[in-house]
Design an enzyme around this catalytic site. Sequence first.
Site, short mmCIF file in Angstrom:
data_model
loop_
_atom_site.label_atom_id
_atom_site.label_comp_id
_atom_site.label_asym_id
_atom_site.label_seq_id
_atom_site.Cartn_x
_atom_site.Cartn_y
_atom_site.Cartn_z
N GLU A 298 51.10 -2.33 17.50
CA GLU A 298 50.63 -3.43 18.36
C GLU A 298 51.43 -3.47 19.66
O GLU A 298 50.88 -3.70 20.73
CB GLU A 298 50.71 -4.78 17.64
CG GLU A 298 49.79 -4.89 16.44
CD GLU A 298 48.35 -4.48 16.73
OE1 GLU A 298 47.77 -4.93 17.73
OE2 GLU A 298 47.80 -3.69 15.94
N ASN B 170 44.58 -13.36 17.70
CA ASN B 170 43.91 -12.15 18.17
C ASN B 170 42.53 -11.95 17.54
O ASN B 170 41.57 -11.59 18.23
CB ASN B 170 44.78 -10.93 17.88
CG ASN B 170 44.12 -9.64 18.34
OD1 ASN B 170 43.82 -9.48 19.52
ND2 ASN B 170 43.84 -8.75 17.40
N TRP C 78 31.60 -10.14 30.82
CA TRP C 78 32.95 -10.27 30.25
C TRP C 78 33.94 -10.82 31.28
O TRP C 78 34.92 -11.48 30.91
CB TRP C 78 33.43 -8.94 29.65
CG TRP C 78 33.50 -7.79 30.61
CD1 TRP C 78 32.55 -6.83 30.79
CD2 TRP C 78 34.57 -7.47 31.53
NE1 TRP C 78 32.95 -5.93 31.76
CE2 TRP C 78 34.18 -6.30 32.22
CE3 TRP C 78 35.80 -8.03 31.82
CZ2 TRP C 78 34.99 -5.70 33.20
CZ3 TRP C 78 36.60 -7.44 32.79
CH2 TRP C 78 36.19 -6.30 33.47
N TRP D 118 39.20 -7.69 26.85
CA TRP D 118 37.81 -8.04 27.17
C TRP D 118 36.92 -6.81 27.27
O TRP D 118 35.81 -6.79 26.77
CB TRP D 118 37.75 -8.87 28.47
CG TRP D 118 37.98 -10.32 28.15
CD1 TRP D 118 39.18 -10.98 28.18
CD2 TRP D 118 37.01 -11.27 27.69
NE1 TRP D 118 39.01 -12.28 27.77
CE2 TRP D 118 37.70 -12.49 27.47
CE3 TRP D 118 35.65 -11.22 27.44
CZ2 TRP D 118 37.04 -13.63 27.01
CZ3 TRP D 118 34.99 -12.36 26.98
CH2 TRP D 118 35.69 -13.55 26.78
P1 FAD Z 1 51.44 -9.63 17.34
O1 FAD Z 1 50.35 -9.26 16.40
O2 FAD Z 1 52.67 -10.17 16.77
O3 FAD Z 1 51.76 -8.32 18.20
C1 FAD Z 1 53.02 -8.12 18.83
C2 FAD Z 1 52.82 -7.89 20.32
O4 FAD Z 1 52.02 -6.72 20.53
C3 FAD Z 1 52.08 -9.01 21.02
O5 FAD Z 1 52.94 -10.07 21.37
C4 FAD Z 1 51.48 -8.29 22.22
O6 FAD Z 1 52.42 -8.15 23.26
C5 FAD Z 1 51.16 -6.92 21.66
N1 FAD Z 1 49.78 -6.88 21.21
C6 FAD Z 1 49.29 -7.23 20.00
N2 FAD Z 1 47.95 -7.01 19.95
C7 FAD Z 1 47.60 -6.52 21.14
C8 FAD Z 1 46.35 -6.09 21.71
N3 FAD Z 1 45.21 -6.11 21.02
N4 FAD Z 1 46.35 -5.65 22.99
C9 FAD Z 1 47.49 -5.60 23.71
N5 FAD Z 1 48.71 -5.98 23.23
C10 FAD Z 1 48.75 -6.44 21.97
N6 FAD Z 1 47.48 -10.25 24.99
C11 FAD Z 1 48.29 -10.72 25.95
O7 FAD Z 1 49.52 -10.59 25.83
N7 FAD Z 1 47.79 -11.34 27.06
C12 FAD Z 1 46.45 -11.51 27.24
O8 FAD Z 1 46.04 -12.07 28.28
C13 FAD Z 1 45.57 -11.06 26.22
N8 FAD Z 1 44.23 -11.25 26.33
C14 FAD Z 1 43.41 -10.80 25.33
C15 FAD Z 1 42.02 -10.98 25.46
C16 FAD Z 1 41.16 -10.54 24.46
C17 FAD Z 1 39.67 -10.74 24.61
C18 FAD Z 1 41.68 -9.90 23.32
C19 FAD Z 1 40.76 -9.43 22.24
C20 FAD Z 1 43.04 -9.70 23.20
C21 FAD Z 1 43.92 -10.13 24.19
N9 FAD Z 1 45.33 -9.96 24.08
C22 FAD Z 1 46.14 -10.40 25.08
C23 FAD Z 1 45.89 -9.18 22.97
C24 FAD Z 1 46.30 -9.97 21.73
O9 FAD Z 1 45.28 -10.85 21.35
C25 FAD Z 1 47.60 -10.77 21.91
O10 FAD Z 1 48.58 -9.95 22.47
C26 FAD Z 1 48.09 -11.27 20.56
O11 FAD Z 1 47.13 -12.11 19.97
C27 FAD Z 1 49.39 -12.00 20.73
O12 FAD Z 1 49.80 -12.56 19.51
P2 FAD Z 1 51.15 -12.10 18.85
O13 FAD Z 1 52.23 -12.08 19.85
O14 FAD Z 1 51.35 -12.95 17.66
O15 FAD Z 1 50.79 -10.61 18.43
#
Ligand code: FAD
Length: 457
Positions: free
Chosen positions: A265, A331, A349, A372
């Site tokens: 991630e 997410n 989108w 997106w």
């Molecule tokens: P965890 O599951 O704990 O993951 C650890 C770290 O990995 C996150 O903090 C993040 O930095 C990174 N990460 C995890 N999943 C993703 C992913 N799919 N894509 C990129 N990095 C990821 N993330 C943002 O930081 N900013 C945004 O503006 C953003 N917009 C999003 C829009 C959409 C439509 C979608 C589907 C996803 C988006 N994400 C975004 C990715 C993701 O949803 C979030 O990073 C995640 O939900 C953050 O929660 P967490 O820190 O608990 O993630």
Amino acid sequence: MSRGLFWFRRDLRLADNPALERACRSHDALLLVYVDEAADAGFDASRAWLRRSLDALAVDVARIGGRLHVLAGDAEQVIPALAAATGAEAVHVSALHEPDADARDARLARALARGGVVLRRSAGRLMTDPEMVLSKVSTPYRVFTPFLKAARPGWRYRPRAAPRRLACFGLPEGMQRLQATLAAPAPDWDRGFWETWTPGERAAQQRLERFLEHLDDYPGQRDRPAIDATSRLSPHLHFGEISPARALDAALRRGGPGTDKFVAELGWREFGYYVLNHWPHSTTDNFNPRFDGIAWRRDEAALEAWRRGRTGVPLVDAGMRQLWHEGWMHNRVRMVVASYLSKHIGIHWASGAAWFMHTLVDADLANNTLGWQWVAGSGVDAAPYHRVFNPVTQSRRFDPEGVYLRRWLPELRRLDDDRIHAPWEKGGAPRGYPSRPIVDLAEGRAEALQRLARASD
Ligand code: FAD
């Protein structure tokens, strides 16, 4: 005596901050500044975060003898003026890895050089240098898995400690008028944010430690929005309150069955920046030109219903209300709400991405665009367009007892576990909640597929 200017941007931390470490090594005394360039712009959720993060940083800086100055103005004017007025030899920053910001740094570097001042940029926000990770034929990767395989060996693990002392000098007389504090949003939109969040480096580190206690559960639970099973590090990482290298290092030391998934991630975050750097136009244009022919719908009422969590589809509405209240969304639910908007409703989108940039505390140009375009099907390594998320199936699978739905949709609290996912199917929705989805799920799916078929003719 050598003087330097340290310009904090999205690296609001003291530990494992290579740019700050370099600045401390290079000069006898530093001037520490943050330049607020958005004082006159509209208020975004991430600005509420920034405001508290700067307060936390100022306290941490003061604890080791320094002082942070928050100034308002155009950095392209303020930074050279400060450098000239203080006799600083260099300006130190962490690279932002966003094409527009990087181009601006290049302009600024030229302006500073005319006055004999060097702009020193260090890495620290990312573990991957987008220019260094290329396929065998020297082209950028378009698919995540080979990208990760190529990038990961280059990731730096050993985070550095924070400086023990900061020797600082003050703002020159004539520049004190630039001092500013970030205003709070009015009305207090952000009140709900602080039930969940504490901005700042210490809170980021604590969140990481708490998350690592449950890292083993991460692969199995991370898709369940009712459970606090993910790290919630995203806003901390966005504002650089913690470095990705520190999160990586801590996860690797902890070890166990959740490590690889968490590291992957973090890899998606790197990939988002990689894609942005190689294809800067992807923030506005479809990565896949086949999508340029899609006849998107313009429907302001439907867009507003989606924004406010009034679509009549419980999982979508719960997600949108969590977003408004907490400035964050799980997410799995981000994917579902994005799919409902861009496929079932048929709105471009980019309209959804803009709302996310306004309302997310972790709003991040690279990762929001990646997310997106991935969901819409138009991006690099995207979900195939014909795979349309069914929000009811997703809800039954990932929130079977409706715990997440009940938390965010008080109108549906009394419905049983079976009815709550699709109240219109059996017995109708309770008063106060839309009686049926604004776009029927089967019809919306069929229309989405037709839209793509027509675009491909
Ligand atoms: P965890 O599951 O704990 O993951 C650890 C770290 O990995 C996150 O903090 C993040 O930095 C990174 N990460 C995890 N999943 C993703 C992913 N799919 N894509 C990129 N990095 C990821 N993330 C943002 O930081 N900013 C945004 O503006 C953003 N917009 C999003 C829009 C959409 C439509 C979608 C589907 C996803 C988006 N994400 C975004 C990715 C993701 O949803 C979030 O990073 C995640 O939900 C953050 O929660 P967490 O820190 O608990 O993630």
